[in-house]
Design an enzyme around this catalytic site. Structure first.
Site: not given
Length: 340
Positions: A75-76
């Site tokens: 995530y990111s």
């Protein structure tokens, strides 16, 4: 249906978080888990909140009694873990928190930067520990069962992390029931740590998990923590279009791929009808249904507006009648397997 009387703010004030054991493990989790994919870098996805905008959501979640937070290394590309770790270390009593993360998807272009090999599992865990700023991850999950690595190698690496004190519990996400059953058998045979949770794709418009995975989890005591409990917001919306109105909806092609079945709008319509008759939001109906399903411990709820969190907590105090359950379930049509 039980609905607390009073104004919106009074209802929130009177709601009390509920807690449960995660499967047959000794881990106690809030019945709402805050999914942290929405917090990280807007450069990764345009709908992701950068740190200054993300921090208030952790504060609100803690105020509402949420103790379960789920993120992942991809995530990111690690930024979500950094933000999640900083926020919780500053705002929470970490001994009360259940902090979960995941590994599998590539974290770079080179070899050994993804997958379920011993090398990547161990490297991935050590990198996540640094980003989260903790010594131990409460729940470390394989993000998918995909790949050619023997499950014995993956489970051996996870068990090593448990024995080293870097991980307390292990879990899995989105695979086939035969894969989960095989993993549990290997763990039992080898005397290794076993999966305590399954994070799978499950909601009112995608119920294929009810065929095999969820009965397996109920039988062997695996806690179910569904992702996309509101079908990427489709079950929460009150407008005809599934994409208008939010940055994520407009930019989330994955949601379009997941929810393109001809029968989905009929399910969404039934949820809206029941919600209107009961005087609550569609999201409360959809979450209340999910919370009542066998094996479900805590739906993983994403939030980019404070109302998303408040609505999720309100759903804990909503109970559907048998007739209402039949209404929201009746339009469902079988789907192709998606989200694996």
């Amino acid at each position: 249906m039980k609905v607390l009387a009073g104004t919106f703010s009074n209802r929130i004030a009177s709601c009390h978080m509920q807690y449960t054991q995660l499967g047959r493990s000794g881990l106690t989790v809030s019945r709402i888990c805050l999914g942290c994919m929405s917090y990280g870098s807007s450069k990764w996805r345009p709908w992701v909140l950068d740190e200054p905008d993300a921090r208030p959501f952790f504060k609100k979640a803690l105020e509402l009694g949420i103790n379960f937070f789920d993120t992942a290394d991809m995530y990111s590309m690690g930024v979500s873990e950094e933000i999640t770790g900083r926020a919780l270390r500053e705002m929470a009593k970490m001994e009360e928190i259940v902090l979960a993360t995941k590994a599998h998807f590539p974290m770079g272009d080179g070899p050994n930067m993804g997958g379920l090999s011993r090398k990547h599992i161990v490297q991935g865990c050590e990198a996540s520990l640094k980003r989260l700023g903790v010594e131990t991850i409460d729940l470390y999950q394989i993000h998918r069962f995909k790949g050619t690595v023997p499950i014995e190698e993956t489970l051996g690496a996870l068990n090593q992390l448990v024995e080293q004190g870097k991980v307390r519990y292990i879990g899995a996400s989105s695979g086939y029931a035969w894969q989960m059953a095989k993993a549990l058998t290997v763990s039992e045979r080898m005397g290794w740590a076993r999966f305590v949770s399954m994070q799978n794709h499950y909601n009112l418009v995608y119920r294929e998990e009810e065929r095999e995975m969820i009965p397996l989890c109920v039988e062997v005591g695996i806690g179910v923590i569904p992702w996309s409990p509101l079908a990427r917001g489709r079950l929460a919306r009150t407008t005809p279009s599934p994409i208008e109105g939010t940055t994520r909806a407009v930019n989330d092609q994955y949601a379009v791929d997941l929810y393109d079945s001809p029968g989905d709008p009929e399910v969404i319509g039934a949820v809206r009808q029941v919600a209107a008759e009961a005087g609550v939001s569609p999201a409360e109906i959809a979450l209340a249904w999910l919370l009542s399903r066998p094996g479900v411990a805590a739906p993983i709820v994403g939030a980019t507006k404070m109302g998303h969190l408040e609505t999720a907590v309100k759903a804990l105090d909503v109970t559907l009648s048998e007739e209402q359950v039949k209404k929201v379930e009746a339009p469902y049509r079988p789907h192709a397997v998606k989200g694996m």
